[in-house]
Scaffold this motif. Sequence first.
Motif, mmCIF file in Angstrom:
data_model
loop_
_atom_site.group_PDB
_atom_site.id
_atom_site.type_symbol
_atom_site.label_atom_id
_atom_site.label_comp_id
_atom_site.label_asym_id
_atom_site.label_seq_id
_atom_site.Cartn_x
_atom_site.Cartn_y
_atom_site.Cartn_z
ATOM 1 N N ALA A 1 0.816 -1.219 0.000
ATOM 2 C CA ALA A 1 0.000 0.000 0.000
ATOM 3 C C ALA A 1 0.845 1.264 0.000
ATOM 4 O O ALA A 1 0.436 2.302 -0.509
ATOM 5 C CB ALA A 1 -0.927 -0.003 1.215
ATOM 6 N N ASN B 1 -11.327 -1.832 -4.005
ATOM 7 C CA ASN B 1 -10.041 -1.257 -3.632
ATOM 8 C C ASN B 1 -9.375 -2.068 -2.520
ATOM 9 O O ASN B 1 -8.166 -2.330 -2.564
ATOM 10 C CB ASN B 1 -10.216 0.191 -3.192
ATOM 11 N N ASP B 2 -10.164 -2.480 -1.529
ATOM 12 C CA ASP B 2 -9.623 -3.310 -0.448
ATOM 13 C C ASP B 2 -9.047 -4.608 -1.012
ATOM 14 O O ASP B 2 -7.986 -5.075 -0.561
ATOM 15 C CB ASP B 2 -10.705 -3.627 0.578
ATOM 16 N N VAL C 1 -5.691 -3.912 -2.732
ATOM 17 C CA VAL C 1 -4.632 -3.685 -1.746
ATOM 18 C C VAL C 1 -4.212 -5.003 -1.116
ATOM 19 O O VAL C 1 -3.014 -5.308 -0.997
ATOM 20 C CB VAL C 1 -5.103 -2.687 -0.661
ATOM 21 N N GLN D 1 -2.031 -7.102 -3.155
ATOM 22 C CA GLN D 1 -0.771 -6.439 -3.502
ATOM 23 C C GLN D 1 -0.603 -6.331 -5.025
ATOM 24 O O GLN D 1 0.430 -6.644 -5.591
ATOM 25 C CB GLN D 1 0.421 -7.174 -2.888
ATOM 26 N N ARG E 1 -5.029 0.701 -7.648
ATOM 27 C CA ARG E 1 -6.064 1.239 -6.763
ATOM 28 C C ARG E 1 -7.259 1.689 -7.600
ATOM 29 O O ARG E 1 -7.104 2.113 -8.742
ATOM 30 C CB ARG E 1 -5.529 2.447 -5.982
#
Length: 294
Positions: free
Chosen positions: A181, A208-209, A212, A215, A219
């Motif tokens: 992040a 988005n979560d 993240v 990895q 975004r």
Amino acid sequence: MALIALAADKGSPGVTTAAVALAAVWPRRVLLAETDPAGGDLVYRSAAAHGGPLNPNTGMLSIAATARRGLVPDQLWDHVQPLSGGLEVLVGLGISEQAAGLAGLWPTLGRAFASLADSPNAPADVIADCGRVSGDSPATELFPHAALVLLLSRTEPEAIARVRDRAAALSTKLHGGARGAASLGLPFIGVVLVADTNNAAKLSGQVNDMLVHAQTGARVVGTIADDPAGADQLAGRRRGRLEKSLLIRSARKVTSDLYQQFGAAWSVPGGHAGPGATGHAGPAGMSGHAGAGR
């Protein structure tokens, strides 16, 4: 100014519709380039500024011969056609077989697109409609020269899974591996969701979560409204107040957010935005048949 590349992994999320909508509300002079190796749509869907059809031989097809002798960014304008409404377009290939004529030239095009900001006469941002990309798509050779690579996706589970995997693959290719992040590589990889406006915010947060957590190095940067009526207006197939459509309102929000986050890095000394940079959707960007589709 900058090169912004739009692409999708699979299916038809509406890359061309999104590219045209973003270009129509872009706050500075912009060149819309149809760089999909499979061929462009606008020549079949759009009227030229003179009221007749666009010339299919002036655009990506004609630039191939020029680029083989070297390409100065200002030469791009020699291959551009204005649409009815004023949007300046580099018309795409007619069929995928014509992409062979651009073999080896994609990095040259990428450098020219990215360097158009340095034109002493007509600086501009470039929005490149790259269509659907896979690992071997030649259009991905534009990406290292881009300031932003935007992956468009619908919100079905399979579409989200594909955009997650495509973002991770691009991050590995462009940045050398997965990123956490706090460490996002350049060019920045963003995801734009095509979504119902009623649940867009919730979906954006969830996706988005996921990006993240996986990895991916990407975004969510915004949502484009899933607005078939607005897309038909943008393509000239339906009458109405396009500037009031959910499509254009959402495109304006995406461009505003992008400029808030990245605009300072794209600034040109002296603030030259070029003619037609209105900062809002208006007749110069949208009054004619702008084209939509894929």
